[in-house]
Design a protein around this motif. Structure first.
Motif, PDB file in Angstrom:
ATOM      1  N   ASP A 152      26.592   6.233  -9.855  1.00 26.71           N
ATOM      2  CA  ASP A 152      26.807   4.806  -9.655  1.00 26.71           C
ATOM      3  C   ASP A 152      26.961   4.380  -8.201  1.00 26.71           C
ATOM      4  N   ARG A 153      27.171   5.312  -7.275  1.00 29.74           N
ATOM      5  CA  ARG A 153      27.269   4.933  -5.868  1.00 29.74           C
ATOM      6  C   ARG A 153      25.887   5.115  -5.242  1.00 29.74           C
ATOM      7  N   LEU A 154      25.073   4.080  -5.394  1.00 30.25           N
ATOM      8  CA  LEU A 154      23.649   4.177  -5.068  1.00 30.25           C
ATOM      9  C   LEU A 154      23.222   3.080  -4.111  1.00 30.25           C
ATOM     10  N   ALA A 155      22.252   3.379  -3.296  1.00 27.66           N
ATOM     11  CA  ALA A 155      21.595   2.374  -2.466  1.00 27.66           C
ATOM     12  C   ALA A 155      20.141   2.776  -2.284  1.00 27.66           C
ATOM     13  N   LEU A 156      19.304   1.789  -2.036  1.00 30.26           N
ATOM     14  CA  LEU A 156      17.884   2.028  -1.839  1.00 30.26           C
ATOM     15  C   LEU A 156      17.614   2.290  -0.360  1.00 30.26           C
ATOM     16  N   TRP A 157      17.012   3.422  -0.053  1.00 25.96           N
ATOM     17  CA  TRP A 157      16.581   3.732   1.311  1.00 25.96           C
ATOM     18  C   TRP A 157      15.189   4.329   1.233  1.00 25.96           C
ATOM     19  N   ARG A 158      14.230   3.551   1.654  1.00 26.79           N
ATOM     20  CA  ARG A 158      12.838   3.988   1.565  1.00 26.79           C
ATOM     21  C   ARG A 158      12.504   4.945   2.711  1.00 26.79           C
ATOM     22  N   ARG A 159      11.251   5.271   2.865  1.00 26.70           N
ATOM     23  CA  ARG A 159      10.809   6.144   3.942  1.00 26.70           C
ATOM     24  C   ARG A 159       9.972   5.342   4.928  1.00 26.70           C
ATOM     25  N   GLY A 160      10.082   5.690   6.170  1.00 23.61           N
ATOM     26  CA  GLY A 160       9.251   5.052   7.179  1.00 23.61           C
ATOM     27  C   GLY A 160       7.902   5.739   7.280  1.00 23.61           C
ATOM     28  N   VAL A 161       7.014   5.136   8.045  1.00 23.70           N
ATOM     29  CA  VAL A 161       5.699   5.731   8.266  1.00 23.70           C
ATOM     30  C   VAL A 161       5.322   5.499   9.723  1.00 23.70           C
ATOM     31  N   GLU A 258       3.001  12.986 -11.218  1.00 22.32           N
ATOM     32  CA  GLU A 258       3.854  12.075 -11.978  1.00 22.32           C
ATOM     33  C   GLU A 258       5.338  12.289 -11.689  1.00 22.32           C
ATOM     34  N   SER A 259       5.675  13.208 -10.788  1.00 27.68           N
ATOM     35  CA  SER A 259       7.081  13.533 -10.526  1.00 27.68           C
ATOM     36  C   SER A 259       7.514  13.112  -9.126  1.00 27.68           C
ATOM     37  N   GLU A 260       6.793  12.180  -8.515  1.00 29.45           N
ATOM     38  CA  GLU A 260       7.099  11.777  -7.146  1.00 29.45           C
ATOM     39  C   GLU A 260       8.250  10.778  -7.122  1.00 29.45           C
ATOM     40  N   THR A 261       9.277  11.088  -6.364  1.00 29.71           N
ATOM     41  CA  THR A 261      10.354  10.108  -6.191  1.00 29.71           C
ATOM     42  C   THR A 261       9.972   9.043  -5.179  1.00 29.71           C
ATOM     43  N   PHE A 262       9.021   9.338  -4.299  1.00 30.00           N
ATOM     44  CA  PHE A 262       8.535   8.334  -3.353  1.00 30.00           C
ATOM     45  C   PHE A 262       7.032   8.501  -3.118  1.00 30.00           C
ATOM     46  N   CYS A 263       6.602   9.563  -2.512  1.00 28.53           N
ATOM     47  CA  CYS A 263       5.210   9.898  -2.187  1.00 28.53           C
ATOM     48  C   CYS A 263       4.820   9.354  -0.825  1.00 28.53           C
ATOM     49  N   GLN A 264       5.278  10.070   0.189  1.00 22.65           N
ATOM     50  CA  GLN A 264       5.042   9.676   1.577  1.00 22.65           C
ATOM     51  C   GLN A 264       3.561   9.653   1.930  1.00 22.65           C
ATOM     52  N   THR A 265       2.774  10.548   1.357  1.00 20.62           N
ATOM     53  CA  THR A 265       1.357  10.596   1.726  1.00 20.62           C
ATOM     54  C   THR A 265       0.629   9.314   1.316  1.00 20.62           C
ATOM     55  N   VAL A 277      -5.530   5.426  -5.197  1.00 18.73           N
ATOM     56  CA  VAL A 277      -5.480   5.503  -6.658  1.00 18.73           C
ATOM     57  C   VAL A 277      -4.393   6.510  -7.003  1.00 18.73           C
ATOM     58  N   ALA A 278      -3.378   6.065  -7.717  1.00 19.69           N
ATOM     59  CA  ALA A 278      -2.237   6.939  -8.018  1.00 19.69           C
ATOM     60  C   ALA A 278      -1.744   6.680  -9.422  1.00 19.69           C
ATOM     61  N   THR A 279      -0.985   7.631  -9.936  1.00 11.10           N
ATOM     62  CA  THR A 279      -0.442   7.486 -11.280  1.00 11.10           C
ATOM     63  C   THR A 279       0.648   6.427 -11.298  1.00 11.10           C
ATOM     64  N   GLY A 280       0.699   5.677 -12.377  1.00 12.73           N
ATOM     65  CA  GLY A 280       1.673   4.594 -12.505  1.00 12.73           C
ATOM     66  C   GLY A 280       3.022   5.095 -12.959  1.00 12.73           C
ATOM     67  N   ALA A 281       3.632   5.967 -12.185  1.00  9.59           N
ATOM     68  CA  ALA A 281       4.951   6.513 -12.519  1.00  9.59           C
ATOM     69  C   ALA A 281       5.649   6.875 -11.220  1.00  9.59           C
ATOM     70  N   GLY A 282       6.969   6.743 -11.216  1.00 12.72           N
ATOM     71  CA  GLY A 282       7.760   7.183 -10.075  1.00 12.72           C
ATOM     72  C   GLY A 282       7.539   6.337  -8.836  1.00 12.72           C
ATOM     73  N   GLY A 283       7.600   6.998  -7.688  1.00  8.01           N
ATOM     74  CA  GLY A 283       7.525   6.312  -6.414  1.00  8.01           C
ATOM     75  C   GLY A 283       6.300   5.445  -6.196  1.00  8.01           C
ATOM     76  N   PRO A 284       5.092   5.862  -6.645  1.00  9.94           N
ATOM     77  CA  PRO A 284       3.914   5.022  -6.406  1.00  9.94           C
ATOM     78  C   PRO A 284       4.025   3.604  -6.946  1.00  9.94           C
ATOM     79  N   LEU A 285       4.873   3.387  -7.950  1.00 12.96           N
ATOM     80  CA  LEU A 285       5.032   2.041  -8.494  1.00 12.96           C
ATOM     81  C   LEU A 285       5.485   1.048  -7.428  1.00 12.96           C
ATOM     82  N   ASP A 286       6.277   1.508  -6.473  1.00 10.42           N
ATOM     83  CA  ASP A 286       6.774   0.622  -5.427  1.00 10.42           C
ATOM     84  C   ASP A 286       5.827   0.516  -4.242  1.00 10.42           C
ATOM     85  N   LEU A 287       4.819   1.369  -4.186  1.00 13.43           N
ATOM     86  CA  LEU A 287       3.961   1.436  -2.996  1.00 13.43           C
ATOM     87  C   LEU A 287       2.586   0.820  -3.204  1.00 13.43           C
TER      88      LEU A 287
END
Length: 671
Positions: A152-161, A258-265, A277-287
């Motif tokens: 429950d002690r969570l915050a969103l921190w993405r990755r830079g590029v 399908e197991s990417e928490t973010f997917c920096q590449t 073109v990426a799978t619609g699961a995990g990190g790619p959904l936000d990217l």
């Protein structure tokens, strides 16, 4: 993961901080640590993946190291084995810990075929992150995953590029001639060659005409993949400028994991101006924003993967347009900004520990960058990590649609012959999370068998007349399964009506129409895909919110359909309601959904429930035959019917005699 950590160290050095790196020893360090002091501990290779090293340093030893450094905060990078000892050592030294969730270890265990390991590893993962003072997750799907484990002690921190290194200007004709001497379209993958990346799925695009598949990376699966993909070019591991040159020289980037928490590449490809073109699961959904800078395909649907790649490789103009938008999508994601955000998280963890010395800190409200989980359109700017999610502000909610919104086949806890439906459930959630002194009015104008024309000429004007401040729209499926239909023309009709709604100041939540995944429905898949692509663009252009069902396959799984095989059952309606609630930013939607799932998980299935299944002959007699007769007679199931709730009526919420009612407490009363 290593690249991200090095970027953090570089930023800490620039900001004048002293860093200490504690890691397994695995040979000489061949990269700069930007002034950080390394402490390398004895380690052993992981048997199934020797490139990964494991160390079992004692808590006492780690605590001594931390005290010697006079650490202000402990950063647990992708914690699991050493990270567990690290969080215990931080507690022993009374130093706040910030855990960065980067790897879904339980999913990896399943991919590596370790029997029975996933449940044990999942429990360990939850225990570790609950122990940390603060956990940073890189994507909304990762936040959901951790919340489901009780973190429950969570915050969103993405990755830079690094938008200077990864840039379209790195594109190299010479490199392209080396890998595609006949001028083929280059489709590339970058990443580890390991089971969790599912690189073997790329076999479905290896034989596309005029396409050269290029695989950059190394790992334990490389020999097997070279045998499986004999026509692909394997470039091996590339880093630095070599990687940037290869990435920019792709025409399309593809990632099947399908197991990417973010997917920096994916970010690096987009910065290079390469559509994805990426799978619609995990990190790619936000990217990846489908139909804008790339495509997301349904997890496991390799036919769709092939068709999405073919769509881009076969259309030069679309590929160029997607390329421009991909580069635009990552603007402002430089590491300096993300590094400063990380330091703010450190400072927040330190302040929390100081304020609650000697006891565990309370919940830190997580933040998302927009209420929409749409796979298209620009997201709102990130809000400060300390800001809470605002409570819904809507007081006049109107639902527009057909049988799905009317609620057919959701007969849970209502009198015989009546239906609830996802919109009714959503209205209740809005009421539950509204201050007790205020009321939410709700109207449901949906009628079974209705089409887009009825929605835009009857229902939506009625919603305006009611003074709606929130309208949900789920419509189009009945049109799209017709004999003659033009998805673009249909979308144009809805487009104009939504713009009129938005002009009144009303908020709009669009839901993409969907079908059960059965062989017969493939006949209409292209129509639905085209119409939904237009809905995504409409949401982005009008500032509407979107529940993109295509990116949430769990909502339409086989267990979510009723006996008639064309409507959602009660579980399906519940899932869609909570997905909509999350998009709207309803506080505690995740917790409320988990509570209701738990309640229904222990209830016996009613023998006359619409949730049960029947054999094909019984289905033909009971459902298919009446539908065929109506079609032949030119009738529909909705003829002569009116909306079940045509006027705004208040939602009745049971009172709770206990003090200080919270959404969770009030929901418990309703259960």
């Amino acid at each position: 993961m290593t690249h991200s950590l090095l970027q953090v160290l570089r930023h800490l050095e620039r900001r004048g901080h002293d860093a200490l790196v504690v890691a397994p020893r695995s040979g000489p360090i061949d990269r700069t640590l930007y002034g950080a002091e390394p402490v390398l501990l004895p380690s052993v290779p992981l048997p199934s993946y020797p490139d990964v090293r494991v160390t079992l340093a004692s808590t006492h030893k780690l605590a001594t190291i931390l005290r010697g450094h006079e650490a202000d905060v402990v950063h647990l990078a992708s914690p699991f084995v050493l990270g567990w000892r690290g969080v215990l050592a931080a507690e022993a030294a009374d130093i706040p810990s910030v855990a960065v969730y980067q790897t879904d270890i339980p999913s990896y265990a399943e991919r590596y075929g370790i029997p029975g390991a996933a449940p044990v590893l999942t429990r360990h993962l939850g225990k570790l992150h609950r122990r940390a003072d603060l956990t940073l997750a890189p994507s909304t799907s990762a936040l959901d995953r951790l919340e489901s484990l009780g973190v429950d002690r969570l915050a969103l921190w993405r990755r830079g590029v690094d938008t200077e290194r990864f840039a379209p200007g790195r594109r190299s004709r010479r490199w392209r001639r080396e890998v595609a001497p006949d001028g083929e379209i280059v489709v590339g993958y970058v990443g580890r060659l390991a089971p969790e990346k599912q690189v073997e799925d790329l076999r479905v695009i290896a034989d596309l005409p005029g396409v050269r598949l290029v695989i950059v990376g190394d790992g334990p699966d490389r020999p097997a993949l070279e045998r499986l993909l004999p026509t692909a070019h394997f470039a091996g591991f590339l880093g630095g400028d070599e990687l940037a040159r290869a990435m920019a020289s792709f025409d399309v980037f593809v990632h099947p994991g399908e197991s990417e928490t973010f997917c920096q590449t994916i970010q690096e490809a987009m910065a290079s101006g390469v559509p994805v073109v990426a799978t619609g699961a995990g990190g790619p959904l936000d990217l990846v924003h489908s139909s804008r800078d790339g495509w997301l395909y349904r997890p496991g649907d390799l036919a769709e993967l092939r068709s999405r790649v073919l769509d881009l490789t076969g259309d030069d103009a679309k590929r160029r347009a997607f390329s421009v938008r991909a580069r635009e999508a990552v603007a402002g994601r430089g590491w300096d900004r993300l590094g400063d955000e990380l330091i703010e998280h450190y400072e927040g963890a330190v302040a929390l520990r100081r304020a609650t010395r000697g006891e565990r800190v309370g919940r830190v409200r997580r933040t998302r960058d927009a209420v929409s989980r749409s796979a298209v359109g620009e997201r709102a700017a990130d809000v400060p990590t300390s800001a809470p999610i605002a409570s819904p502000r809507w007081r006049r909610y109107v639902a527009v649609g057909d049988s799905l919104t009317e609620g057919l086949c959701d007969a849970s806890r209502v009198p015989a012959g009546e239906y609830r439906g996802w919109a009714d459930r959503l209205a209740m959630l809005l009421a539950l999370t509204t201050p007790a002194a205020e009321q939410v009015g709700y109207a449901n104008l949906a009628v079974r068998s209705r089409r887009v024309d009825d929605a835009v000429t009857v229902q939506m004007p009625h919603a305006v007349g009611l003074g709606a401040d929130l309208v949900t729209v789920l419509i189009g499926a009945n049109d799209l399964v017709g004999r003659r239909v033009e998805p673009d023309a249909l979308a144009d009709r809805l487009d104009a009506a939504v713009r009129k709604l938005r002009a009144t100041g009303c908020d709009v939540l669009l839901v993409t129409p969907f079908m059960p995944r059965r062989p017969a429905t493939r006949l209409f898949a292209a129509r639905f895909a085209r119409f939904n692509a237009r809905l995504r663009a409409l949401a982005a252009e009008t500032g509407s919110m979107l529940v993109d069902v295509d990116t949430m396959p769990e909502l339409v799984g086989h267990d979510r359909w009723a006996e008639d095989r064309v409507h959602l059952n009660s579980a399906g309606h519940r899932g869609l309601a909570y997905a909509a609630a999350r998009v709207l930013g309803v506080p505690d939607a995740q917790e409320l959904g988990a509570l209701e799932r738990a309640v229904h998980a222990v209830e016996p299935v009613d023998e006359v429930s619409d949730d049960r299944t029947v054999g094909d002959l019984e289905w033909l007699r009971r459902h298919a035959a009446p539908w065929i007769v109506r079609r032949l007679q030119g009738r529909t199931a909705g003829d002569g019917r009116v909306a079940k709730r045509p006027d705004l009526l208040p939602i009745a919420v049971a009172a709770d005699p206990s003090p200080g009612p919270t959404p969770m407490r009030r929901a418990r009363r309703l259960g």
